[in-house]
Design an enzyme around this catalytic site. Structure first.
Site, PDB file in Angstrom:
ATOM      1  CB  CYS A 170      -0.897  -0.036   1.235  1.00 12.77           C
ATOM      2  SG  CYS A 170      -2.029   1.344   1.401  1.00 12.77           S
TER       3      CYS A 170
ATOM      4  CG  HIS B 271      -5.762  -2.437  -1.106  1.00 16.34           C
ATOM      5  ND1 HIS B 271      -4.784  -3.045  -0.369  1.00 16.34           N
ATOM      6  CD2 HIS B 271      -5.444  -1.120  -1.147  1.00 16.34           C
ATOM      7  CE1 HIS B 271      -3.913  -2.129   0.021  1.00 16.34           C
ATOM      8  NE2 HIS B 271      -4.285  -0.952  -0.444  1.00 16.34           N
ATOM      9  CD  GLU B 272      -6.848   1.515  -3.640  1.00 18.98           C
ATOM     10  OE1 GLU B 272      -6.896   2.464  -2.818  1.00 18.98           O
ATOM     11  OE2 GLU B 272      -5.777   0.983  -3.977  1.00 18.98           O
TER      12      GLU B 272
ATOM     13  CG  HIS C 224      -7.383   2.855   1.926  1.00 19.32           C
ATOM     14  ND1 HIS C 224      -6.412   2.990   2.887  1.00 19.32           N
ATOM     15  CD2 HIS C 224      -6.793   2.219   0.878  1.00 19.32           C
ATOM     16  CE1 HIS C 224      -5.278   2.469   2.449  1.00 19.32           C
ATOM     17  NE2 HIS C 224      -5.480   1.994   1.235  1.00 19.32           N
TER      18      HIS C 224
END
Length: 184
Positions: free
Chosen positions: A100, A142-143, A146
């Protein structure tokens, strides 16, 4: 527009839940998205979430065609995804190495759903609804993590599979780098 500084692990903003976007097709939103793309491009990223540049809004961008950091990754269409919703299509998961931009120099073996459906809207408020698999599904998950204040190390099952990329992959430096997945 300009590349912005990516905040790093330890910054409390990365642990907060982002707010939904309610106004679309505005100069402010266009400017933010342009800065996000500039930032992602400057760092050869596959994706970026607004919280990574200190903006607590539910906005992610992603996309990859050819990228030296992902020589073997399948193409992922360039996408602006706002107020996303992710649903697994099946419960099947796959572990793979992730990194990341907010956790520089580190890698971890992260389980993710291998087949998902995601929906949301673009910067104009137009609906997006896609069913995707494999690397595309991993990047989106993954994004979107956040946006909920989750960094990939929190998803690692075995912390022995987390560390400096220079140490983890020391033995495989002469091999292909297809195992080096770095998101935003």
């Amino acid at each position: 527009m300009a590349a912005r500084e990516v905040i790093k692990i330890g910054n409390p903003l990365l642990l907060q839940v982002s707010e939904p976007v309610t106004k679309f097709n505005t100069p402010e939103l266009e400017s933010l998205i342009a800065d996000m793309f500039d930032t992602m491009a400057a760092l050869n990223g596959a994706g970026l979430a607004a919280p990574q540049i200190g903006i607590l809004r539910r906005i992610v961008i992603f996309g990859i065609e050819e990228n030296p950091r992902y020589p073997d990754a399948e193409p992922v269409p360039t996408t602006i995804l706002i107020n996303p919703v992710i649903k697994p299509v099946s419960q099947a998961t796959e572990e793979d190495w992730e990194g990341c931009l907010s956790v520089p120099g580190m890698r971890g073996l992260v389980p993710r759903y291998s087949h998902i459906r995601y929906s949301g809207v673009d910067q104009y408020g137009q609906s997006i609804d896609r069913e995707v698999k494999d690397f595309h599904a991993r990047v989106v998950q993954h994004e979107c993590d956040h946006l909920d204040g989750i960094l990939y190390p929190q998803r690692i099952k075995d912390m022995r599979m987390f560390g400096l990329e220079s140490e983890i992959f020391k033995e495989s430096e002469s091999k292909s780098d297809d195992h080096l997945k770095v998101m935003g």
